[in-house]
Structures are given as structure tokens and as C-alpha cells.
Design a protein around this motif. Structure first.
Motif, PDB file in Angstrom:
ATOM      1  N   VAL A 278       0.579  -0.978  -0.245  1.00 50.28           N
ATOM      2  CA  VAL A 278       0.256  -0.262   0.263  1.00 50.28           C
ATOM      3  C   VAL A 278       1.066   1.963   0.210  1.00 50.28           C
ATOM      4  O   VAL A 278       2.101   1.457   0.819  1.00 50.28           O
ATOM      5  CB  VAL A 278      -0.958  -0.007   1.633  1.00 50.28           C
ATOM      6  CG1 VAL A 278      -1.416   1.132   1.345  1.00 50.28           C
ATOM      7  CG2 VAL A 278      -1.873  -1.180   1.147  1.00 50.28           C
ATOM      8  N   SER A 279       0.345   1.854  -1.133  1.00 48.83           N
ATOM      9  CA  SER A 279       1.055   3.448  -0.601  1.00 48.83           C
ATOM     10  C   SER A 279       0.376   4.584  -0.932  1.00 48.83           C
ATOM     11  O   SER A 279      -0.741   4.765  -1.464  1.00 48.83           O
ATOM     12  CB  SER A 279       1.433   3.519  -2.201  1.00 48.83           C
ATOM     13  OG  SER A 279       2.621   5.465  -1.603  1.00 48.83           O
ATOM     14  N   ARG A 280       0.288   5.688   0.642  1.00 51.52           N
ATOM     15  CA  ARG A 280      -1.043   6.233   1.173  1.00 51.52           C
ATOM     16  C   ARG A 280      -0.089   7.505   1.381  1.00 51.52           C
ATOM     17  O   ARG A 280       0.945   7.267   2.161  1.00 51.52           O
ATOM     18  CB  ARG A 280      -1.987   5.881   1.826  1.00 51.52           C
ATOM     19  CG  ARG A 280      -1.598   4.977   2.666  1.00 51.52           C
ATOM     20  CD  ARG A 280      -3.220   4.526   3.284  1.00 51.52           C
ATOM     21  NE  ARG A 280      -2.394   3.955   5.767  1.00 51.52           N
ATOM     22  CZ  ARG A 280      -3.128   3.834   5.523  1.00 51.52           C
ATOM     23  NH1 ARG A 280      -4.199   3.114   5.516  1.00 51.52           N
ATOM     24  NH2 ARG A 280      -2.772   2.906   7.023  1.00 51.52           N
ATOM     25  N   GLY A 281      -1.527   8.720   2.035  1.00 51.28           N
ATOM     26  CA  GLY A 281      -0.978   9.703   2.311  1.00 51.28           C
ATOM     27  C   GLY A 281       0.009  10.728   2.193  1.00 51.28           C
ATOM     28  O   GLY A 281       0.864  10.898   1.300  1.00 51.28           O
ATOM     29  N   ALA A 282       0.835  10.997   3.576  1.00 49.28           N
ATOM     30  CA  ALA A 282       1.641  11.731   3.071  1.00 49.28           C
ATOM     31  C   ALA A 282       3.595  10.925   3.241  1.00 49.28           C
ATOM     32  O   ALA A 282       4.195  11.301   2.228  1.00 49.28           O
ATOM     33  CB  ALA A 282       1.781  12.635   4.436  1.00 49.28           C
TER      34      ALA A 282
ATOM     35  N   VAL B  95       9.586   7.933   7.106  1.00 49.16           N
ATOM     36  CA  VAL B  95       9.114   8.493   8.580  1.00 49.16           C
ATOM     37  C   VAL B  95       8.526   9.450   8.507  1.00 49.16           C
ATOM     38  O   VAL B  95       8.381  10.254   7.637  1.00 49.16           O
ATOM     39  CB  VAL B  95      10.348   8.587   9.388  1.00 49.16           C
ATOM     40  CG1 VAL B  95       9.862   7.925  10.815  1.00 49.16           C
ATOM     41  CG2 VAL B  95      11.597   7.171   9.112  1.00 49.16           C
ATOM     42  N   TRP B  96       7.328   8.814   9.593  1.00 49.18           N
ATOM     43  CA  TRP B  96       5.501  10.246   9.233  1.00 49.18           C
ATOM     44  C   TRP B  96       5.851  10.023  11.080  1.00 49.18           C
ATOM     45  O   TRP B  96       5.482   9.085  11.650  1.00 49.18           O
ATOM     46  CB  TRP B  96       5.075   9.967   8.390  1.00 49.18           C
ATOM     47  CG  TRP B  96       3.862  11.236   8.791  1.00 49.18           C
ATOM     48  CD1 TRP B  96       3.380  11.960   8.031  1.00 49.18           C
ATOM     49  CD2 TRP B  96       2.853  10.746   9.868  1.00 49.18           C
ATOM     50  NE1 TRP B  96       2.828  13.189   9.047  1.00 49.18           N
ATOM     51  CE2 TRP B  96       1.320  12.148   9.349  1.00 49.18           C
ATOM     52  CE3 TRP B  96       2.464  10.135  10.837  1.00 49.18           C
ATOM     53  CZ2 TRP B  96       0.604  12.463  10.214  1.00 49.18           C
ATOM     54  CZ3 TRP B  96       1.156  10.210  11.996  1.00 49.18           C
ATOM     55  CH2 TRP B  96       0.303  11.740  11.684  1.00 49.18           C
TER      56      TRP B  96
ATOM     57  N   ALA C 220       4.435  15.399  14.581  1.00 47.49           N
ATOM     58  CA  ALA C 220       4.128  17.242  14.167  1.00 47.49           C
ATOM     59  C   ALA C 220       5.521  17.116  13.539  1.00 47.49           C
ATOM     60  O   ALA C 220       5.350  18.320  13.311  1.00 47.49           O
ATOM     61  CB  ALA C 220       5.469  16.500  15.643  1.00 47.49           C
ATOM     62  N   THR C 221       5.729  16.244  12.529  1.00 49.37           N
ATOM     63  CA  THR C 221       7.072  16.943  12.382  1.00 49.37           C
ATOM     64  C   THR C 221       6.379  16.009  10.562  1.00 49.37           C
ATOM     65  O   THR C 221       7.924  16.623   9.837  1.00 49.37           O
ATOM     66  CB  THR C 221       8.696  15.942  12.025  1.00 49.37           C
ATOM     67  OG1 THR C 221       7.892  14.779  12.170  1.00 49.37           O
ATOM     68  CG2 THR C 221       8.916  16.315  13.572  1.00 49.37           C
ATOM     69  N   GLY C 222       5.129  15.520  10.106  1.00 50.90           N
ATOM     70  CA  GLY C 222       5.450  14.996   8.504  1.00 50.90           C
ATOM     71  C   GLY C 222       6.533  13.888   8.542  1.00 50.90           C
ATOM     72  O   GLY C 222       7.227  13.639   9.327  1.00 50.90           O
ATOM     73  N   ALA C 223       6.390  13.921   7.035  1.00 53.97           N
ATOM     74  CA  ALA C 223       6.310  12.588   6.353  1.00 53.97           C
ATOM     75  C   ALA C 223       8.141  12.898   5.599  1.00 53.97           C
ATOM     76  O   ALA C 223       8.162  13.681   5.327  1.00 53.97           O
ATOM     77  CB  ALA C 223       5.907  12.096   4.831  1.00 53.97           C
ATOM     78  N   HIS C 224       9.262  12.439   5.975  1.00 54.43           N
ATOM     79  CA  HIS C 224      10.683  12.152   5.647  1.00 54.43           C
ATOM     80  C   HIS C 224      11.103  11.602   4.983  1.00 54.43           C
ATOM     81  O   HIS C 224      10.916  10.649   5.700  1.00 54.43           O
ATOM     82  CB  HIS C 224      11.777  13.848   6.548  1.00 54.43           C
ATOM     83  CG  HIS C 224      10.837  14.532   6.839  1.00 54.43           C
ATOM     84  ND1 HIS C 224      10.777  15.766   5.908  1.00 54.43           N
ATOM     85  CD2 HIS C 224       9.822  15.062   7.544  1.00 54.43           C
ATOM     86  CE1 HIS C 224      10.561  17.034   6.492  1.00 54.43           C
ATOM     87  NE2 HIS C 224       9.308  16.314   7.893  1.00 54.43           N
ATOM     88  N   THR C 225      12.330  11.105   4.169  1.00 59.66           N
ATOM     89  CA  THR C 225      13.631  10.025   4.270  1.00 59.66           C
ATOM     90  C   THR C 225      14.414   9.914   5.398  1.00 59.66           C
ATOM     91  O   THR C 225      14.708  10.831   5.357  1.00 59.66           O
ATOM     92  CB  THR C 225      13.555  10.311   3.031  1.00 59.66           C
ATOM     93  OG1 THR C 225      14.441  11.174   2.407  1.00 59.66           O
ATOM     94  CG2 THR C 225      12.191  10.322   1.488  1.00 59.66           C
ATOM     95  N   SER C 226      14.141   8.642   4.269  1.00 59.29           N
ATOM     96  CA  SER C 226      15.936   8.484   5.932  1.00 59.29           C
ATOM     97  C   SER C 226      16.463   7.450   4.936  1.00 59.29           C
ATOM     98  O   SER C 226      15.980   5.842   5.228  1.00 59.29           O
ATOM     99  CB  SER C 226      15.215   7.761   7.186  1.00 59.29           C
ATOM    100  OG  SER C 226      15.992   7.318   8.173  1.00 59.29           O
TER     101      SER C 226
END
Length: 690
Positions: A412-416, A469-470, A473-479
């Protein structure tokens, strides 16, 4: 040695495991129906002593004895043991008996053991025929005595009665017709064999009509269990359904049929651990629950899809660990790219293995994606099954998409998180501008669905080369990469950094990259990836980050220094303590600080950064216990205590003394320090300037 061996006669008990015996090692040869049995036996021993009280020993065991080997209807007789080829080994003895039979200890004796070896070559013998050995020795009153010969098969490791190996194939046409009956097993439940509780049919031909037949299961633990019986039909055949008994261990075992008037024959069966699948058929993306039993407690088990009809390849399905009772339950999904038809689900443990049948139905991407979308509440499809420009299928829905990942599974791929994933895919240029190529991005394709339950409501999703990682408070960001590896070492979101607040940012000096987090940053350069936190990070930033005198960090923060912390950089260090805050420590001043013992010395922690602009290009840095003063002409020297107080009264470097030219050194009853313009001494508390 037993009494029988000392006298040269047979052992007191032929079943005594400490007694004398003959071992026959069964091995196949390349031609069908042929093989060898390598016999080995202890035929004699001599012991000589240096102590004259000791009676030397010289014994031979059954020198006229011969081994009779029966294979089916054939019997082979060996030469006398005294004519076998010999080998020796040596040892020592520390006790003996004198001529009166009294035990003498503390002596030195040399023992030589003599072993006889003889090889029997057999031919035209059907697999599964029993091999039995007896000993005949007229001097010992033995005729075809059982219990002296024990067989080992180097492939199956089943000692006891021997069996002609089953891997020899059909007999050559040159062999005479065998009187042995035929014996077969029905196809086992899996290519590996059958588990305990598995059902099989034993079929026999060529047996004596009307006779009773007993079917026994000889396990790898060397015990035999009767599992069935039958009366031979008038045409010499029988068929019996048997169940593999529990508790007999796993590995190669023999199903043996004994019937009066017919040769005993065996057929090999491998006993495996147990495995079942629910359901037993499905298509691409189908959920499968695997249940295993009879594994070893705590055993690590690799799960795979085995397709022997298509080259025997394996598709990884995951890994699990057996419970304390040897069972496991594991749920996975059927990967794509598997041909329709019969396959096998495999559980490969470090000690035990098992397989279970599974039928793959024709792949239907749309149906599989719709099933996945429904399970995740994505709503109705908003388009057909499509493909990204690099060939991987996907389908969009009202609240996201289902994507075919690199591991041949649907995710599944969804949202932020989905928005972030698409945002970091590079935009192509020129005529390729319309192409969307996830594999060219920093992440690749998903390898898991979203995983929730993180601190403060966080969620992550793994990809080929990292994660997104979402948190609320911080939203979604790559790691990704080395920065992610360091983030992992620091405990991910549960560590001091918390959640990422930006993606990685490049373009720094010398190709450096950084990523910001709630609790600081991770900075990567040729020195590796290192966290940058708190007061030390603030000081580094004030000095210009990687563009300042310190350059990039070369290590992590190190604590335990009288409550303080430091971090090393290319150009020095930043030192922090609760009382003094964070201050840079560099160059010659840092070198002298180190020579004095850093914060454990009289200086303690720095209370300021270096201060320049002094007379003749001088620089100083303040510490809890004084200062270090440097000039091009004099180098770096500490300035502490009463001598420093008097130096201050005289105007420091601007006074008549100028810069210090030595460190503080000891003199009788006090200390002294040299300067460009003189010296200050402290003798018994009296300060003198000269």
C-alpha cells in the motif's frame, strides 16, 4: 579389556558395548548393484614394560575367525582375521601385573594395538536387501555367531543391521534374476519425505503367497516399530497403508518388510518436520498462513516458495523462529512472477526441514490489487492497472495506491508517505520529462506496508534503499544511507534525535550532507555520519558549521568527563559542561590543554572560546582555573594561580613582562614562570617579579 579378550576367547557378552566387535562400513560403487563393505577389527595388542616386575602382554583375538556376510540370498566368507591387512596405533600404560597377578602402579609401558582390515566387494544385489554378518571361530566354539558385527552407512549413519544402499539404481542386464521381492512406497507428501503422522502405502510384489508380512519402521534412532501387517495375496502381492510413527526422530529411515519364505527387503524414507498451509491454493498477493511442527525449540527457520517444475528455484518468504514446543505460525503473501501450477512451500531450519504443497492459480493483478486495497480501506479504484515507466505495475484508488514492489509483492502507498515518495523521485529531463522512474530515486520501491505504533503516533514504511518516517508533529521525511544507519544506532525516533524534520540536504563543503531532527542533526562527510546535538551543535553553528575552523565532526559526543561532554572535529573539539557551556578547543592551545590533562587538570573546563587580537598576534582562552596564552614568538603556555594574578596586575602581555615563554614549573618551596621580559616566582606564598 574384558575377560574374554584377555584369554583370546569371545567376549563374555556379545551385546556388551565395551566388548570386542567388528565394524563394517557400507559404501556404494559407481556401477548399479555393486558396492563395498570395509571391515575393521581389533585383532591383537602387545604391551611391554621397562619395570622387570611387569609381565608383558601379547594377545590376539580370534585369529582363525572368519566373517560370514549374508546379502539377500548370497553369502560371502572372509579370510581368517589373522590374514587381514593390519595397521597399528600406539599408547602408554601406567600399571601392570606381576607374575603372581598383583597390580603394580607407577610404571611405564608401551602399548601397540593391531587392527585388521578387509574389504568385501559385492555385485548384483538389489537395493534394500538386508546385510547381516556373523563370526565363525572353531577355536572359540563359534559358528555363525550373531552380535559380533555392526554396520555403518556413511551416507545414512544408521548403525546395526546393514541394508544395500538404495541409490544404486537397477541391476545390469548381466546379473542373474534376483529371488528378492519387489517393494515400493507411494509418493511421499512432499519432495523431502514425510512427517510423523504422514500416510503412505507400501506395495510388495514377488512374495510367497499366503504368508504373513510384517511392516516395520526402522528409525534413525536405531529402533524398530511395527506399523502394519498383511497376508500375501495369491499373486504374491500386497498393499498396506501405514502412518509414520511419532517420536522416532527425523532423517533417513527404513521401511522394512519381513515375510516367511521371502527375503527381507527395505525401502528408504526421509522423515521430515511437519508443515501445512492455509489456504492450499491462491494467486498473486494471496495471504498464506504457514503452520509448522516438530522443529527444534528456538530453531531459526527460513521460509520459501519452491518451484521444482521450473528449475528448482526458491522465492524468499521470510524468516521465523520455532516456539518452545517446536511449532511456529507465520503469515506471508504469495509473490508475483511464480508460474501457475503446483509449487511447494518450504520451511528450512538449521536442524529440520519440511515442505507442503501449494497450487498457484493464474495471476490476476487487478483482483490482487483490489483485495489489498479493500483490506487497507483505500476505497474504489480510480483507474486501471498501470505501470511506472520502469515497468512496475500499480493501481490508484480513492485514498492511495497499491504498488508492485521489488520483492514481487503488493504494498500500500498512501497519504503523506506516498506524497513524500513521489516527491523524491527525480524529474527526468528533455524527451524523458514524462517518465516516472521510482527505481532511479533515493528510495526505490516499497518493501513493506506502512508500520504504525511508533512513539507519539508515528508511522514508517520501508523501501529498497531506506524508509519514509512520518509523525503528526514533523510530517513525512526520507531516511536513507549512512545517515539512516547512524539514526538507527541512536535509537531511531526513540533516541535523542526524535523524528526527522527535513529530508537530507546536500551541497555542503566537500560533498557533505545533513538531515535535521527534532533533537539536532546528523551530518555526513568523508569522516562518516555523526550526530550534532544541543549546546555543542549551537557552538559549532556559531563558528560556521563545516565552513568554520572545526570542519566536519569526526566522532560522536563522548560523555562522562566530570559531567561534561566533548565531540571531535577535523580541526579540534568542542567541550561542554553544565557550568561552562560549550566552547571550541583547537590548535596549539588545545595541544597544551591536552598535555595538562584536559578538564582533569588545574584548568578544568574552558569558559570561553579563543580570543584573538592581542599584541603581536597573540591569542588566549579562558578556563575555570586560569588561561592558556599563545603568541607566534612564544607558543602556548598556561597562566594560573597567584602567578597569573600578579601577571594581570602588570598588564598581561602589554606589561613589561610580555608573553610567557615557559609553562609553570617547580622550584624549591614554590613555582615559577618565565616571560619575555623576566620571571615571576611564588615562594611560600611570596610573589616576586624579576
Amino acid at each position: 579389556m574384558s575377560v574374554g579378550l584377555v584369554t583370546g576367547a569371545a567376549p563374555a557378552s556379545a551385546a556388551d558395548p565395551n566388548g570386542w566387535g567388528i565394524t563394517g562400513g557400507i559404501s556404494p560403487v559407481r556401477n548399479n548393484g555393486t558396492g563395498t563393505i570395509d571391515y575393521r577389527v581389533w585383532v591383537g595388542v602387545t604391551v611391554t614394560y621397562t619395570d622387570p616386575r611387569c609381565v608383558p602382554i601379547s594377545l590376539s583375538f580370534h585369529p582363525k575367525g572368519v566373517v560370514n556376510t549374508t546379502i539377500g540370498a548370497s553369502t560371502y566368507t572372509s579370510p581368517p582375521l589373522s590374514q587381514w591387512a593390519t595397521t597399528t596405533d600406539s599408547g602408554t600404560s601406567s600399571s601392570c601385573h606381576d607374575s603372581a597377578g598383583n597390580l603394580v602402579t607407577g610404571v611405564t609401558g608401551k602399548r601397540t594395538g593391531i587392527y585388521g582390515e578387509w574389504t568385501l566387494d559385492y555385485s548384483c544385489q538389489l537395493s534394500g536387501l538386508s546385510i547381516n554378518g556373523t563370526l565363525t571361530d572353531p577355536d572359540a566354539g563359534l559358528t555363525d555367531a550373531a552380535g559380533f558385527v555392526r554396520y555403518t552407512d556413511p551416507f545414512y549413519l544408521i548403525p546395526g543391521s546393514g541394508v544395500v544402499p538404495d541409490y544404486q539404481g537397477a541391476l545390469p542386464a548381466s546379473c542373474p534374476a534376483s529371488p528378492a521381492p519387489g517393494l515400493t512406497l507411494s509418493t511421499p507428501p512432499s519432495p523431502l519425505g514425510a512427517p510423523a503422522g504422514g500416510s503412505l502405502t507400501v506395495t510388495g510384489t514377488g512374495y510367497a503367497p499366503g504368508a504373513a508380512a510384517t511392516i516395520a519402521f526402522n528409525t534413525s534412532s536405531f529402533s524398530a516399530t511395527t506399523v502394519g501387517s498383511a497376508t500375501i495375496r495369491p499373486d504374491g502381492t500386497f498393499a498396506v497403508d501405514i502412518t509414520v510413527p511419532a517420536g522416532g526422530g527425523q532423517g533417513p529411515c527404513w521401511v522394512t518388510v519381513s515375510s516367511s519364505g521371502s527375503l527381507t527387503r527395505s525401502v528408504l524414507l526421509y522423515v521430515t518436520a511437519g508443515l501445512s498451509a492455509s489456504p492450499t491454493s491462491g494467486g498473486f498477493g494471496s495471504s498464506i498462513t504457514l503452520t509448522g511442527w516438530d522443529f527444534q525449540a528456538g530453531e531459526s527457520i527460513d521460509l520459501a516458495l519452491h518451484t521444482p517444475e521450473y528449475g528448482g528455484g526458491y522465492r524468499d518468504l521470510g524468516q521465523t523462529t520455532a516456539r518452545a514446543d517446536g511449532t511456529f505460525t507465520y503469515t506471508t503473501s504469495l509473490p508475483g512472477g511464480t508460474p501457475a501450477g503446483l509449487t511447494w512451500l518450504a520451511a528450512w531450519g538449521s536442524h529440520h526441514n519440511a515442505e507442503a504443497p501449494f497450487t498457484v492459480v493464474q495471476r490476476d493483478d487487478a483482483q490482487a490489487m483490489d483485495t489489498k486495497a479493500a483490506a487497507w480501506g483505500l476505497g474504489a479504484a480510480t483507474g486501471p492497472v498501470s505501470t511506472f515507466s520502469d515497468g512496475w505495475p500499480y493501481r490508484t484508488y480513492q485514498r492511495g495506491a497499491v504498488v508492485y514492489g521489488s520483492s514481487d509483492r503488493l504494498y500500500v502507498s498512501r497519504g503523506a508517505i506516498r506524497s513524500e515518495w513521489l516527491a523524491v523521485i527525480p524529474v527526468q529531463a528533455g524527451v524523458f520529462k514524462s517518465l516516472v522512474l521510482p527505481r532511479s530515486g533515493p528510495l526505490g520501491y516499497p518493501t513493506t506496508d506502512e508500520v504504525a505504533g511508533l512513539k507519539d503516533g508515528g508511522v514508517y514504511q520501508l523501501y529498497d534503499r531506506g524508509a519514509i518516517v512520518w509523525s503528526p508533529a514533523t510530517g513525512a521525511h526520507t531516511s536513507t544511507g549512512a545517515i539512516r544507519a547512524r539514526y538507527s544506532q541512536l535509537g531511531y525516533e526513540n533516541g535523542v534525535l526524535g523524528y526527522p524534520t527535513t529530508d537530507e540536504a546536500g551541497g555542503l563543503k566537500d560533498g557533505g550532507v545533513y538531515q535535521l531532527y527534532q533533537g539536532g542533526a546528523i551530518v555526513w562527510s568523508g569522516t562518516g555520519a555523526h550526530a550534532s546535538l544541543g549546546g555543542i551543535r549551537a557552538e559549532w553553528g556559531r563558528l560556521g558549521y563545516e565552513n568554520g575552523v572545526l570542519g566536519y565532526p569526526t566522532g560522536e559526543e563522548t560523555g562522562g568527563l566530570k559531567g561534561g561532554v566533548y565531540q571531535m572535529y577535523q580541526g579540534g573539539a568542542i567541550v561542554w559542561s553544565p557550568a561552562t557551556g560549550a566552547h571550541a578547543s583547537t590548535g596549539a592551545i588545545r595541544t597544551r590543554y591536552g598535555q595538562l590533562g584536559y578538564e582533569t587538570s588545574v584548568l578544568g573546563y574552558p569558559t570561553s572560546d579563543e580570543t584573538a587580537g592581542l599584541k603581536d598576534g597573540g591569542v588566549y582562552q579562558m578556563y575555570q582555573g586560569g588561561a592558556i596564552v599563545w603568541s607566534p614568538a612564544t607558543g602556548a603556555h598556561e597562566s594560573t594561580g597567584p602567578i597569573r594574578a600578579r601577571y594581570a596586575q602588570l598588564g598581561f602581555e602589554n606589561g613589561r613582562l610580555g608573553y610567557p615563554t615557559s609553562n609553570v614549573y617547580a622550584i624549591p618551596n614554590g613555582t615559577a614562570q618565565n616571560f619575555q621580559g623576566g620571571k615571576i616566582t611564588n615562594v611560600n606564598g611570596t610573589i616576586t617579579v624579576s
